[in-house]
Design a protein around this motif. Structure first.
Motif, PDB file in Angstrom:
ATOM      1  N   VAL A 313       0.860  -1.045  -0.008  1.00 17.56           N
ATOM      2  CA  VAL A 313      -0.163  -0.134  -0.087  1.00 17.56           C
ATOM      3  C   VAL A 313       1.061   1.323  -0.105  1.00 17.56           C
ATOM      4  CG1 VAL A 313      -1.738   1.170   1.173  1.00 17.56           C
ATOM      5  CG2 VAL A 313      -1.876  -1.132   1.132  1.00 17.56           C
ATOM      6  N   ALA A 314       1.933   1.363   0.713  1.00 18.84           N
ATOM      7  CA  ALA A 314       2.755   2.184   0.837  1.00 18.84           C
ATOM      8  C   ALA A 314       3.529   2.618  -0.597  1.00 18.84           C
ATOM      9  CB  ALA A 314       4.144   2.080   1.828  1.00 18.84           C
ATOM     10  N   ILE A 315       3.897   1.591  -1.143  1.00 24.57           N
ATOM     11  CA  ILE A 315       4.509   1.352  -2.663  1.00 24.57           C
ATOM     12  C   ILE A 315       3.581   2.147  -3.466  1.00 24.57           C
ATOM     13  CG2 ILE A 315       5.134   0.362  -4.488  1.00 24.57           C
ATOM     14  CD1 ILE A 315       6.367  -1.817  -2.537  1.00 24.57           C
ATOM     15  N   ARG A 316       1.967   1.618  -3.503  1.00 22.17           N
ATOM     16  CA  ARG A 316       1.138   2.358  -4.221  1.00 22.17           C
ATOM     17  C   ARG A 316       0.902   3.728  -4.207  1.00 22.17           C
ATOM     18  NH1 ARG A 316      -2.863  -0.999  -7.353  1.00 22.17           N
ATOM     19  NH2 ARG A 316      -1.735  -3.041  -7.775  1.00 22.17           N
ATOM     20  N   GLU A 317       0.968   4.037  -2.845  1.00 23.44           N
ATOM     21  CA  GLU A 317       0.756   5.421  -2.443  1.00 23.44           C
ATOM     22  C   GLU A 317       1.750   6.574  -3.076  1.00 23.44           C
ATOM     23  OE1 GLU A 317      -1.769   4.857   1.682  1.00 23.44           O
ATOM     24  OE2 GLU A 317       0.172   5.305   1.632  1.00 23.44           O
ATOM     25  N   GLY A 318       3.150   5.856  -2.766  1.00 21.85           N
ATOM     26  CA  GLY A 318       4.478   6.691  -3.264  1.00 21.85           C
ATOM     27  C   GLY A 318       4.186   6.871  -4.619  1.00 21.85           C
ATOM     28  N   GLN A 319       3.800   5.882  -5.672  1.00 22.65           N
ATOM     29  CA  GLN A 319       3.813   5.591  -7.008  1.00 22.65           C
ATOM     30  C   GLN A 319       2.481   6.770  -7.369  1.00 22.65           C
ATOM     31  OE1 GLN A 319       5.349   3.259  -9.370  1.00 22.65           O
ATOM     32  NE2 GLN A 319       4.529   4.690 -10.812  1.00 22.65           N
ATOM     33  N   ALA A 320       1.597   6.763  -6.819  1.00 25.21           N
ATOM     34  CA  ALA A 320       0.468   7.447  -7.175  1.00 25.21           C
ATOM     35  C   ALA A 320       0.686   9.151  -6.810  1.00 25.21           C
ATOM     36  CB  ALA A 320      -0.962   7.249  -6.211  1.00 25.21           C
ATOM     37  N   PHE A 321       1.591   9.225  -5.853  1.00 27.99           N
ATOM     38  CA  PHE A 321       2.045  10.675  -5.470  1.00 27.99           C
ATOM     39  C   PHE A 321       2.692  11.243  -6.474  1.00 27.99           C
ATOM     40  CE2 PHE A 321       5.606  13.060  -3.709  1.00 27.99           C
ATOM     41  CZ  PHE A 321       5.029  14.242  -3.722  1.00 27.99           C
ATOM     42  N   ALA A 322       3.868  10.599  -6.910  1.00 31.11           N
ATOM     43  CA  ALA A 322       4.662  10.731  -8.049  1.00 31.11           C
ATOM     44  C   ALA A 322       3.893  11.129  -9.239  1.00 31.11           C
ATOM     45  CB  ALA A 322       6.080   9.886  -8.124  1.00 31.11           C
ATOM     46  N   ASP A 323       3.234  10.388  -9.657  1.00 26.49           N
ATOM     47  CA  ASP A 323       2.663  10.247 -10.770  1.00 26.49           C
ATOM     48  C   ASP A 323       1.760  11.551 -10.991  1.00 26.49           C
ATOM     49  OD1 ASP A 323       3.871   8.053 -12.005  1.00 26.49           O
ATOM     50  OD2 ASP A 323       2.098   6.674 -11.715  1.00 26.49           O
ATOM     51  N   THR A 324       0.884  11.831 -10.004  1.00 25.81           N
ATOM     52  CA  THR A 324       0.167  13.034  -9.733  1.00 25.81           C
ATOM     53  C   THR A 324       0.658  14.271  -9.849  1.00 25.81           C
ATOM     54  OG1 THR A 324      -1.617  11.766  -8.579  1.00 25.81           O
ATOM     55  CG2 THR A 324      -1.874  14.075  -8.515  1.00 25.81           C
ATOM     56  N   PHE A 325       1.823  14.542  -9.346  1.00 23.32           N
ATOM     57  CA  PHE A 325       2.190  15.550  -9.115  1.00 23.32           C
ATOM     58  C   PHE A 325       3.723  15.921  -9.810  1.00 23.32           C
ATOM     59  CE2 PHE A 325      -0.250  14.938  -5.497  1.00 23.32           C
ATOM     60  CZ  PHE A 325      -0.903  16.213  -5.362  1.00 23.32           C
ATOM     61  N   PHE A 326       4.144  15.012 -10.447  1.00 22.18           N
ATOM     62  CA  PHE A 326       5.356  15.066 -11.380  1.00 22.18           C
ATOM     63  C   PHE A 326       5.240  14.195 -12.553  1.00 22.18           C
ATOM     64  CE2 PHE A 326       6.743  15.351  -6.998  1.00 22.18           C
ATOM     65  CZ  PHE A 326       7.531  16.702  -6.826  1.00 22.18           C
ATOM     66  N   GLY A 327       4.264  13.561 -12.781  1.00 21.78           N
ATOM     67  CA  GLY A 327       4.285  12.995 -13.982  1.00 21.78           C
ATOM     68  C   GLY A 327       3.025  13.120 -14.821  1.00 21.78           C
ATOM     69  N   ASN A 328       2.041  14.104 -14.425  1.00 24.46           N
ATOM     70  CA  ASN A 328       0.933  14.688 -15.161  1.00 24.46           C
ATOM     71  C   ASN A 328      -0.089  13.519 -15.442  1.00 24.46           C
ATOM     72  OD1 ASN A 328      -0.640  16.760 -16.126  1.00 24.46           O
ATOM     73  ND2 ASN A 328       0.047  16.279 -18.325  1.00 24.46           N
ATOM     74  N   LYS A 329       0.047  12.435 -14.377  1.00 22.60           N
ATOM     75  CA  LYS A 329      -0.972  11.403 -14.438  1.00 22.60           C
ATOM     76  C   LYS A 329      -1.674  11.064 -13.170  1.00 22.60           C
ATOM     77  CE  LYS A 329       2.147   8.140 -15.634  1.00 22.60           C
ATOM     78  NZ  LYS A 329       2.739   7.024 -15.911  1.00 22.60           N
ATOM     79  N   PRO A 330      -2.557  12.061 -13.068  1.00 20.30           N
ATOM     80  CA  PRO A 330      -3.375  12.010 -11.625  1.00 20.30           C
ATOM     81  C   PRO A 330      -3.961  10.456 -11.093  1.00 20.30           C
ATOM     82  CG  PRO A 330      -4.276  13.666 -13.095  1.00 20.30           C
ATOM     83  CD  PRO A 330      -3.345  12.927 -13.813  1.00 20.30           C
ATOM     84  N   THR A 331      -3.552  10.009 -10.126  1.00 16.42           N
ATOM     85  CA  THR A 331      -3.709   8.833  -9.715  1.00 16.42           C
ATOM     86  C   THR A 331      -4.252   8.842  -8.218  1.00 16.42           C
ATOM     87  OG1 THR A 331      -2.126   8.016 -11.222  1.00 16.42           O
ATOM     88  CG2 THR A 331      -2.673   6.173  -9.463  1.00 16.42           C
ATOM     89  N   LYS A 332      -5.360   7.817  -7.921  1.00 14.22           N
ATOM     90  CA  LYS A 332      -5.741   7.698  -6.611  1.00 14.22           C
ATOM     91  C   LYS A 332      -5.525   6.321  -6.352  1.00 14.22           C
ATOM     92  CE  LYS A 332      -8.802  11.793  -6.474  1.00 14.22           C
ATOM     93  NZ  LYS A 332     -10.137  12.292  -5.976  1.00 14.22           N
ATOM     94  N   VAL A 333      -5.356   5.768  -4.952  1.00 18.67           N
ATOM     95  CA  VAL A 333      -5.134   4.431  -4.722  1.00 18.67           C
ATOM     96  C   VAL A 333      -6.579   4.107  -4.096  1.00 18.67           C
ATOM     97  CG1 VAL A 333      -4.218   2.913  -3.084  1.00 18.67           C
ATOM     98  CG2 VAL A 333      -2.678   4.881  -3.745  1.00 18.67           C
ATOM     99  N   ASP A 334      -6.749   2.757  -4.955  1.00 19.58           N
ATOM    100  CA  ASP A 334      -8.127   2.146  -4.319  1.00 19.58           C
ATOM    101  C   ASP A 334      -7.798   1.258  -3.126  1.00 19.58           C
ATOM    102  OD1 ASP A 334     -10.181   0.646  -4.191  1.00 19.58           O
ATOM    103  OD2 ASP A 334     -10.273  -0.150  -6.185  1.00 19.58           O
ATOM    104  N   TYR A 335      -8.337   1.464  -2.058  1.00 18.80           N
ATOM    105  CA  TYR A 335      -7.964   0.813  -0.831  1.00 18.80           C
ATOM    106  C   TYR A 335      -9.160  -0.287  -0.715  1.00 18.80           C
ATOM    107  CZ  TYR A 335      -5.092   4.866   0.304  1.00 18.80           C
ATOM    108  OH  TYR A 335      -4.066   5.733   0.275  1.00 18.80           O
ATOM    109  N   SER A 336     -10.177  -0.644  -1.539  1.00 20.66           N
ATOM    110  CA  SER A 336     -10.853  -1.594  -1.414  1.00 20.66           C
ATOM    111  C   SER A 336     -10.098  -2.756  -1.911  1.00 20.66           C
ATOM    112  CB  SER A 336     -12.106  -1.448  -2.333  1.00 20.66           C
ATOM    113  OG  SER A 336     -11.653  -1.560  -3.740  1.00 20.66           O
ATOM    114  N   CYS A 337     -10.547  -4.261  -1.349  1.00 18.84           N
ATOM    115  CA  CYS A 337     -10.101  -5.660  -1.520  1.00 18.84           C
ATOM    116  C   CYS A 337      -8.607  -5.559  -1.529  1.00 18.84           C
ATOM    117  CB  CYS A 337     -10.578  -5.712  -2.908  1.00 18.84           C
ATOM    118  SG  CYS A 337     -10.752  -7.319  -3.553  1.00 18.84           S
TER     119      CYS A 337
END
Length: 447
Positions: A313-337
Protein backbone atom coordinates in the motif's frame (compact mmCIF):
# COMPACT_ATOMS: atom_id res chain seq x y z
CA UNK A 1 10.37 25.43 -8.75
CA UNK A 2 13.71 26.89 -9.79
CA UNK A 3 13.72 28.96 -6.60
CA UNK A 4 14.13 25.80 -4.50
CA UNK A 5 17.12 23.52 -3.96
CA UNK A 6 14.98 20.51 -4.93
CA UNK A 7 11.63 19.95 -6.55
CA UNK A 8 10.95 17.20 -4.01
CA UNK A 9 12.51 16.36 -0.67
CA UNK A 10 11.50 13.04 0.88
CA UNK A 11 11.95 12.28 4.56
CA UNK A 12 12.25 8.52 4.94
CA UNK A 13 13.73 5.97 2.52
CA UNK A 14 11.36 3.09 3.17
CA UNK A 15 9.12 1.41 0.62
CA UNK A 16 6.86 4.41 0.03
CA UNK A 17 9.62 7.01 0.10
CA UNK A 18 11.92 5.11 -2.25
CA UNK A 19 9.13 4.51 -4.79
CA UNK A 20 8.02 8.16 -4.71
CA UNK A 21 11.61 9.38 -5.01
CA UNK A 22 12.67 7.28 -7.97
CA UNK A 23 9.41 7.75 -9.91
CA UNK A 24 9.39 11.52 -9.37
CA UNK A 25 13.03 11.63 -10.51
CA UNK A 26 12.17 9.52 -13.55
CA UNK A 27 9.51 12.10 -14.39
CA UNK A 28 12.27 14.74 -14.45
CA UNK A 29 12.11 16.16 -10.94
CA UNK A 30 15.19 17.05 -8.91
CA UNK A 31 14.82 14.83 -5.84
CA UNK A 32 16.60 14.25 -2.53
CA UNK A 33 15.77 11.82 0.27
CA UNK A 34 16.94 11.75 3.89
CA UNK A 35 17.13 8.54 5.92
CA UNK A 36 18.38 8.47 9.52
CA UNK A 37 18.63 4.68 9.75
CA UNK A 38 19.17 2.44 6.71
CA UNK A 39 17.81 2.68 3.18
CA UNK A 40 14.92 0.27 2.74
CA UNK A 41 12.89 1.14 5.82
CA UNK A 42 10.98 -1.20 8.10
CA UNK A 43 10.06 -3.84 5.52
CA UNK A 44 13.54 -4.44 4.17
CA UNK A 45 15.66 -3.80 7.25
CA UNK A 46 13.63 -4.86 10.30
CA UNK A 47 10.28 -6.16 9.10
CA UNK A 48 8.66 -8.35 6.50
CA UNK A 49 11.79 -9.34 4.54
CA UNK A 50 14.02 -10.62 7.38
CA UNK A 51 10.96 -11.98 9.19
CA UNK A 52 9.94 -14.05 6.15
CA UNK A 53 13.47 -15.45 6.03
CA UNK A 54 13.09 -16.54 9.66
CA UNK A 55 9.74 -18.10 8.75
CA UNK A 56 11.45 -20.14 6.03
CA UNK A 57 14.13 -21.20 8.50
CA UNK A 58 11.54 -22.16 11.11
CA UNK A 59 9.64 -24.38 8.66
CA UNK A 60 12.58 -26.77 8.50
CA UNK A 61 11.81 -27.88 12.05
CA UNK A 62 8.59 -29.51 10.90
CA UNK A 63 9.95 -30.54 7.50
CA UNK A 64 12.83 -32.42 9.11
CA UNK A 65 10.46 -34.04 11.57
CA UNK A 66 8.14 -35.13 8.74
CA UNK A 67 10.96 -36.30 6.47
CA UNK A 68 11.14 -39.85 7.91
CA UNK A 69 7.58 -40.56 6.77
CA UNK A 70 8.73 -39.67 3.26
CA UNK A 71 11.69 -42.03 3.41
CA UNK A 72 14.42 -39.59 4.43
CA UNK A 73 16.54 -40.61 7.43
CA UNK A 74 18.42 -37.73 9.01
CA UNK A 75 20.85 -38.97 11.65
CA UNK A 76 21.69 -35.69 13.33
CA UNK A 77 19.61 -32.53 13.36
CA UNK A 78 20.80 -29.37 15.11
CA UNK A 79 19.67 -25.78 14.69
CA UNK A 80 22.32 -23.03 14.75
CA UNK A 81 20.70 -19.65 15.39
CA UNK A 82 23.82 -17.50 14.66
CA UNK A 83 24.12 -19.05 11.18
CA UNK A 84 20.55 -18.11 10.22
CA UNK A 85 20.76 -14.73 11.95
CA UNK A 86 23.97 -13.75 10.19
CA UNK A 87 22.84 -15.02 6.78
CA UNK A 88 19.61 -13.06 7.10
CA UNK A 89 21.54 -9.93 8.10
CA UNK A 90 23.85 -10.34 5.13
CA UNK A 91 20.95 -10.62 2.71
CA UNK A 92 19.28 -7.58 4.23
CA UNK A 93 22.50 -5.65 3.58
CA UNK A 94 22.48 -6.92 -0.02
CA UNK A 95 18.90 -5.71 -0.54
CA UNK A 96 19.70 -2.38 1.09
CA UNK A 97 22.44 -1.97 -1.48
CA UNK A 98 19.98 -2.62 -4.30
CA UNK A 99 17.58 0.01 -2.95
CA UNK A 100 20.44 2.50 -2.68
CA UNK A 101 21.57 1.67 -6.19
CA UNK A 102 18.06 2.22 -7.53
CA UNK A 103 17.95 5.71 -6.03
CA UNK A 104 21.42 6.58 -7.30
CA UNK A 105 20.65 5.26 -10.79
CA UNK A 106 17.68 7.63 -10.89
CA UNK A 107 19.90 10.52 -9.74
CA UNK A 108 18.19 10.86 -6.37
CA UNK A 109 20.53 12.45 -3.82
CA UNK A 110 20.64 10.57 -0.50
CA UNK A 111 21.34 12.23 2.84
CA UNK A 112 22.20 9.61 5.46
CA UNK A 113 21.00 11.65 8.40
CA UNK A 114 17.85 12.77 10.17
CA UNK A 115 15.78 15.52 8.59
CA UNK A 116 12.99 17.56 10.17
CA UNK A 117 10.48 20.00 8.75
CA UNK A 118 11.28 23.62 9.54
CA UNK A 119 8.75 25.32 7.29
CA UNK A 120 6.27 24.71 4.45
CA UNK A 121 9.14 24.45 1.96
CA UNK A 122 12.14 23.83 4.20
CA UNK A 123 13.82 20.93 5.97
CA UNK A 124 16.73 20.96 8.39
CA UNK A 125 19.29 18.16 8.46
CA UNK A 126 20.86 16.87 11.67
CA UNK A 127 24.11 18.45 10.53
CA UNK A 128 22.42 21.87 10.68
CA UNK A 129 22.10 22.43 6.96
CA UNK A 130 18.77 23.80 5.73
CA UNK A 131 17.36 22.76 2.36
CA UNK A 132 14.43 24.18 0.44
CA UNK A 133 12.03 22.15 -1.68
CA UNK A 134 8.95 22.80 -3.78
CA UNK A 135 7.28 19.79 -2.19
CA UNK A 136 8.09 17.77 0.92
CA UNK A 137 7.00 14.15 1.32
CA UNK A 138 6.79 12.57 4.77
CA UNK A 139 7.44 8.81 4.53
CA UNK A 140 8.84 8.01 7.96
CA UNK A 141 6.68 4.93 8.56
CA UNK A 142 5.69 3.61 11.96
CA UNK A 143 7.53 2.49 15.08
CA UNK A 144 6.79 -0.32 17.54
CA UNK A 145 4.53 0.70 20.41
CA UNK A 146 5.76 0.03 23.94
CA UNK A 147 3.29 0.01 26.86
CA UNK A 148 3.90 2.43 29.74
CA UNK A 149 4.67 -0.34 32.21
CA UNK A 150 7.31 -0.24 34.93
CA UNK A 151 10.44 -2.01 33.70
CA UNK A 152 9.53 -1.74 30.01
CA UNK A 153 13.19 -1.01 29.24
CA UNK A 154 13.91 -4.70 29.85
CA UNK A 155 11.79 -5.71 26.85
CA UNK A 156 12.60 -5.58 23.15
CA UNK A 157 10.58 -4.93 19.99
CA UNK A 158 10.60 -6.32 16.48
CA UNK A 159 13.35 -3.78 15.73
CA UNK A 160 15.82 -5.68 17.92
CA UNK A 161 14.59 -9.26 17.64
CA UNK A 162 16.58 -10.08 14.50
CA UNK A 163 19.92 -9.48 16.22
CA UNK A 164 19.61 -11.62 19.34
CA UNK A 165 22.90 -13.07 20.55
CA UNK A 166 21.27 -16.42 21.27
CA UNK A 167 17.89 -18.08 21.16
CA UNK A 168 15.83 -17.63 24.32
CA UNK A 169 14.78 -20.77 26.16
CA UNK A 170 11.63 -18.92 27.22
CA UNK A 171 10.10 -15.96 25.42
CA UNK A 172 7.01 -13.96 26.35
CA UNK A 173 5.35 -12.10 23.48
CA UNK A 174 2.95 -9.24 24.16
CA UNK A 175 0.16 -8.77 21.64
CA UNK A 176 -2.40 -10.60 19.55
CA UNK A 177 -1.79 -9.22 16.09
CA UNK A 178 0.15 -10.52 13.11
CA UNK A 179 3.63 -9.64 14.45
CA UNK A 180 2.97 -11.40 17.76
CA UNK A 181 1.58 -14.55 16.15
CA UNK A 182 4.30 -14.72 13.51
CA UNK A 183 7.11 -14.54 16.05
CA UNK A 184 5.27 -16.95 18.34
CA UNK A 185 5.36 -19.51 15.53
CA UNK A 186 8.97 -18.76 14.62
CA UNK A 187 10.39 -19.11 18.13
CA UNK A 188 8.29 -22.16 18.88
CA UNK A 189 9.70 -23.94 15.82
CA UNK A 190 13.21 -22.95 16.91
CA UNK A 191 12.59 -24.71 20.23
CA UNK A 192 11.77 -21.85 22.60
CA UNK A 193 8.98 -22.05 25.15
CA UNK A 194 6.56 -19.42 23.89
CA UNK A 195 3.90 -17.60 25.93
CA UNK A 196 1.71 -15.05 24.18
CA UNK A 197 0.03 -12.49 26.45
CA UNK A 198 -2.92 -10.46 25.17
CA UNK A 199 -5.20 -7.99 26.92
CA UNK A 200 -8.31 -9.33 25.12
CA UNK A 201 -9.41 -12.86 24.29
CA UNK A 202 -9.05 -12.43 20.53
CA UNK A 203 -6.09 -12.76 18.20
CA UNK A 204 -5.93 -11.25 14.70
CA UNK A 205 -9.21 -9.40 15.18
CA UNK A 206 -9.31 -8.10 11.59
CA UNK A 207 -9.37 -11.60 10.12
CA UNK A 208 -12.31 -13.97 9.67
CA UNK A 209 -13.36 -15.53 12.98
CA UNK A 210 -13.26 -19.15 11.78
CA UNK A 211 -9.78 -18.73 10.32
CA UNK A 212 -8.25 -17.07 13.38
CA UNK A 213 -9.91 -19.60 15.68
CA UNK A 214 -8.30 -22.39 13.66
CA UNK A 215 -4.86 -20.80 14.11
CA UNK A 216 -5.45 -20.52 17.86
CA UNK A 217 -6.44 -24.19 17.98
CA UNK A 218 -3.40 -25.35 16.02
CA UNK A 219 -0.99 -23.09 17.92
CA UNK A 220 -2.28 -24.32 21.27
CA UNK A 221 -2.03 -27.93 20.11
CA UNK A 222 1.62 -27.31 19.18
CA UNK A 223 2.41 -26.05 22.66
CA UNK A 224 2.24 -22.25 22.39
CA UNK A 225 0.66 -20.90 25.59
CA UNK A 226 -1.90 -18.09 25.38
CA UNK A 227 -2.69 -15.91 28.40
CA UNK A 228 -5.76 -13.83 27.59
CA UNK A 229 -7.29 -10.88 29.46
CA UNK A 230 -3.90 -9.95 30.86
CA UNK A 231 -1.91 -6.74 30.97
CA UNK A 232 1.62 -6.24 32.26
CA UNK A 233 1.94 -4.52 35.62
CA UNK A 234 5.72 -4.70 36.12
CA UNK A 235 8.83 -6.20 34.55
CA UNK A 236 11.82 -6.99 36.75
CA UNK A 237 15.30 -8.29 35.96
CA UNK A 238 16.32 -10.87 38.55
CA UNK A 239 19.57 -12.85 38.29
CA UNK A 240 19.80 -12.19 34.57
CA UNK A 241 16.23 -13.34 33.89
CA UNK A 242 13.00 -11.40 33.51
CA UNK A 243 10.18 -11.71 36.00
CA UNK A 244 6.99 -10.53 34.35
CA UNK A 245 4.03 -9.50 36.49
CA UNK A 246 0.52 -9.47 35.01
CA UNK A 247 -2.93 -8.29 36.01
CA UNK A 248 -4.64 -11.70 36.05
CA UNK A 249 -1.87 -14.28 36.30
CA UNK A 250 0.97 -15.24 38.60
CA UNK A 251 4.37 -13.79 37.63
CA UNK A 252 6.26 -15.78 35.01
CA UNK A 253 9.95 -15.86 34.16
CA UNK A 254 11.46 -15.52 30.72
CA UNK A 255 14.70 -14.76 28.94
CA UNK A 256 13.14 -12.34 26.48
CA UNK A 257 10.04 -10.14 26.52
CA UNK A 258 8.99 -9.09 23.03
CA UNK A 259 6.55 -6.18 22.75
CA UNK A 260 4.40 -6.69 19.64
CA UNK A 261 1.31 -4.68 20.54
CA UNK A 262 1.14 -2.59 17.38
CA UNK A 263 2.94 0.18 15.56
CA UNK A 264 2.47 3.94 15.89
CA UNK A 265 3.12 6.57 13.19
CA UNK A 266 6.68 7.88 13.42
CA UNK A 267 5.97 11.61 13.63
CA UNK A 268 7.42 12.62 16.99
CA UNK A 269 9.99 15.39 16.69
CA UNK A 270 9.57 15.84 12.93
CA UNK A 271 8.66 19.51 13.30
CA UNK A 272 5.43 19.16 11.34
CA UNK A 273 3.71 21.71 13.55
CA UNK A 274 6.07 24.37 12.18
CA UNK A 275 4.30 24.07 8.84
CA UNK A 276 0.77 23.66 10.16
CA UNK A 277 0.53 19.95 9.33
CA UNK A 278 -2.37 18.33 11.18
CA UNK A 279 -1.65 15.23 13.27
CA UNK A 280 -4.50 13.06 14.54
CA UNK A 281 -4.90 11.67 18.07
CA UNK A 282 -2.87 8.58 17.16
CA UNK A 283 0.06 10.63 15.88
CA UNK A 284 -0.72 10.01 12.21
CA UNK A 285 -0.34 12.63 9.49
CA UNK A 286 -3.78 13.60 8.18
CA UNK A 287 -3.94 13.54 4.37
CA UNK A 288 -6.57 13.78 1.64
CA UNK A 289 -7.14 11.35 -1.22
CA UNK A 290 -4.09 12.66 -3.10
CA UNK A 291 -1.81 12.38 -0.04
CA UNK A 292 -1.74 16.14 0.66
CA UNK A 293 -1.58 17.34 4.26
CA UNK A 294 -3.14 20.49 5.68
CA UNK A 295 -0.03 22.30 4.42
CA UNK A 296 -0.41 22.50 0.59
CA UNK A 297 3.29 21.86 -0.10
CA UNK A 298 3.67 18.87 2.26
CA UNK A 299 2.46 15.33 1.54
CA UNK A 300 2.64 11.96 3.30
CA UNK A 301 2.46 8.31 2.29
CA UNK A 302 2.76 4.93 3.97
CA UNK A 303 2.42 3.86 7.61
CA UNK A 304 2.93 7.41 8.89
CA UNK A 305 -0.62 8.17 7.67
CA UNK A 306 -2.01 5.10 9.48
CA UNK A 307 -4.44 4.28 6.68
CA UNK A 308 -3.38 0.73 5.83
CA UNK A 309 -0.06 -0.36 7.34
CA UNK A 310 1.11 -2.63 4.53
CA UNK A 311 4.23 -2.32 2.39
CA UNK A 312 2.45 -2.76 -0.98
CA UNK A 313 0.00 0.00 0.00
CA UNK A 314 2.86 2.38 0.82
CA UNK A 315 4.40 1.60 -2.56
CA UNK A 316 1.09 2.29 -4.34
CA UNK A 317 0.73 5.57 -2.47
CA UNK A 318 4.28 6.63 -3.35
CA UNK A 319 3.70 5.80 -6.99
CA UNK A 320 0.37 7.64 -7.07
CA UNK A 321 1.90 10.73 -5.46
CA UNK A 322 4.79 10.88 -7.93
CA UNK A 323 2.60 10.23 -10.96
CA UNK A 324 0.04 12.82 -9.88
CA UNK A 325 2.35 15.70 -9.06
CA UNK A 326 5.39 15.06 -11.27
CA UNK A 327 4.15 12.82 -14.08
CA UNK A 328 0.96 14.61 -15.12
CA UNK A 329 -0.95 11.36 -14.48
CA UNK A 330 -3.49 11.99 -11.71
CA UNK A 331 -3.80 8.76 -9.72
CA UNK A 332 -5.65 7.73 -6.58
CA UNK A 333 -5.12 4.52 -4.62
CA UNK A 334 -8.04 2.10 -4.40
CA UNK A 335 -8.14 0.82 -0.82
CA UNK A 336 -10.87 -1.73 -1.44
CA UNK A 337 -10.12 -5.43 -1.67
CA UNK A 338 -6.56 -5.40 -0.28
CA UNK A 339 -5.23 -8.94 0.36
CA UNK A 340 -3.21 -9.60 3.50
CA UNK A 341 -1.51 -12.54 5.16
CA UNK A 342 -0.09 -13.71 8.48
CA UNK A 343 3.03 -15.85 8.13
CA UNK A 344 2.21 -17.94 11.15
CA UNK A 345 2.60 -21.71 11.42
CA UNK A 346 0.52 -22.54 9.42
CA UNK A 347 0.04 -19.29 7.50
CA UNK A 348 -3.32 -17.65 6.90
CA UNK A 349 -4.53 -15.09 4.39
CA UNK A 350 -7.67 -13.23 3.44
CA UNK A 351 -9.17 -10.72 1.02
CA UNK A 352 -12.49 -8.93 0.90
CA UNK A 353 -15.32 -9.16 3.43
CA UNK A 354 -15.19 -11.55 6.36
CA UNK A 355 -18.35 -13.50 7.11
CA UNK A 356 -19.36 -11.14 9.93
CA UNK A 357 -18.71 -8.05 7.78
CA UNK A 358 -20.78 -9.51 4.96
CA UNK A 359 -23.68 -10.36 7.26
CA UNK A 360 -23.64 -6.81 8.63
CA UNK A 361 -23.60 -5.12 5.23
CA UNK A 362 -25.27 -7.42 2.69
CA UNK A 363 -28.87 -8.52 2.46
CA UNK A 364 -28.15 -12.18 1.82
CA UNK A 365 -24.93 -14.12 2.41
CA UNK A 366 -23.90 -17.63 1.44
CA UNK A 367 -20.87 -19.32 3.00
CA UNK A 368 -18.91 -22.15 1.41
CA UNK A 369 -16.11 -23.94 3.27
CA UNK A 370 -13.64 -26.75 2.75
CA UNK A 371 -12.11 -28.24 5.89
CA UNK A 372 -9.48 -30.83 4.97
CA UNK A 373 -6.09 -32.36 5.79
CA UNK A 374 -3.55 -31.42 3.13
CA UNK A 375 -2.06 -34.49 1.45
CA UNK A 376 1.39 -33.68 2.79
CA UNK A 377 0.07 -33.63 6.36
CA UNK A 378 -1.75 -36.94 5.87
CA UNK A 379 1.38 -38.82 4.79
CA UNK A 380 3.44 -37.09 7.48
CA UNK A 381 0.98 -38.16 10.16
CA UNK A 382 0.33 -34.52 11.02
CA UNK A 383 -3.23 -33.80 12.16
CA UNK A 384 -3.34 -30.13 11.18
CA UNK A 385 -6.31 -29.29 9.00
CA UNK A 386 -6.55 -26.51 6.41
CA UNK A 387 -9.68 -24.39 6.13
CA UNK A 388 -10.77 -22.49 3.01
CA UNK A 389 -13.78 -20.21 2.98
CA UNK A 390 -15.73 -18.33 0.31
CA UNK A 391 -18.08 -15.50 1.31
CA UNK A 392 -20.71 -14.95 -1.39
CA UNK A 393 -23.34 -12.28 -1.90
CA UNK A 394 -26.52 -14.34 -1.93
CA UNK A 395 -28.37 -11.88 -4.16
CA UNK A 396 -25.75 -11.51 -6.90
CA UNK A 397 -23.64 -14.71 -6.53
CA UNK A 398 -20.51 -12.49 -6.45
CA UNK A 399 -17.64 -13.79 -4.30
CA UNK A 400 -16.99 -10.93 -1.87
CA UNK A 401 -14.38 -12.62 0.33
CA UNK A 402 -11.87 -15.46 0.33
CA UNK A 403 -10.20 -16.59 3.55
CA UNK A 404 -7.88 -19.51 4.19
CA UNK A 405 -5.43 -21.10 6.58
CA UNK A 406 -3.06 -23.89 5.63
CA UNK A 407 0.25 -24.56 3.85
CA UNK A 408 1.07 -21.90 1.23
CA UNK A 409 -2.20 -20.04 1.88
CA UNK A 410 -0.68 -16.60 1.05
CA UNK A 411 0.65 -17.87 -2.29
CA UNK A 412 -2.78 -19.22 -3.25
CA UNK A 413 -4.66 -16.19 -1.92
CA UNK A 414 -2.86 -13.74 -4.22
CA UNK A 415 -4.46 -15.32 -7.30
CA UNK A 416 -7.83 -15.60 -5.54
CA UNK A 417 -7.68 -11.88 -4.72
CA UNK A 418 -7.75 -11.13 -8.46
CA UNK A 419 -11.06 -12.97 -8.72
CA UNK A 420 -12.54 -11.04 -5.79
CA UNK A 421 -11.30 -7.73 -7.19
CA UNK A 422 -12.84 -8.61 -10.55
CA UNK A 423 -16.16 -9.41 -8.83
CA UNK A 424 -16.33 -12.92 -10.23
CA UNK A 425 -19.30 -15.09 -9.31
CA UNK A 426 -19.34 -18.35 -7.41
CA UNK A 427 -20.72 -20.01 -10.56
CA UNK A 428 -17.57 -18.90 -12.42
CA UNK A 429 -15.40 -20.49 -9.72
CA UNK A 430 -17.44 -23.68 -10.21
CA UNK A 431 -16.86 -23.62 -13.97
CA UNK A 432 -13.07 -23.76 -13.56
CA UNK A 433 -11.58 -27.26 -13.90
CA UNK A 434 -9.75 -28.32 -10.75
CA UNK A 435 -5.95 -28.58 -10.77
CA UNK A 436 -5.44 -31.98 -9.18
CA UNK A 437 -3.88 -32.95 -6.87
CA UNK A 438 -3.42 -29.58 -5.19
CA UNK A 439 -4.73 -27.74 -2.16
CA UNK A 440 -5.81 -24.80 -4.31
CA UNK A 441 -8.33 -26.95 -6.17
CA UNK A 442 -10.58 -26.74 -3.10
CA UNK A 443 -11.41 -23.18 -4.17
CA UNK A 444 -13.35 -24.46 -7.19
CA UNK A 445 -14.85 -27.57 -5.59
CA UNK A 446 -16.90 -26.06 -2.76
CA UNK A 447 -20.61 -26.92 -2.96
Amino acid sequence: MADYDYDLFVIGAGSGGVRASRVAAAHGAKVAVAEEHRVGGTCVIRGCVPKKMLVYGAHFAEDVMDAARFGWHIKECKFDWPVLRDNVAADVTRIEGLYTQTLENNKVEIFHERATVSGPNEVTLASGRTISAGKILIATGAWPAIPPVEGREHGITSNEVFGLDKLPERIVIAGGGYIANEFAGIFHEFGSKVTLVNRSDKILRHYDTQIRDRLLQISTMKGIEFLFHNEFTKVEKVDGKLRIHMSSHDPIEADILLFAIGRVPHTKGLGLESAGVEIDKNGAVVVDDVNRTTCPSIFAVGDVTNRVQLTPVAIREGQAFADTFFGNKPTKVDYSCIPSAVFSHPPLAGVGLTESQARNTLGSVKIFTSDFRPMKNVLAGRNERALYKLVVNGDTDVVVGVHMIGPDAPEILQAAAIAVKAKLKKSQFDEVVALHPSMAEELVLMK
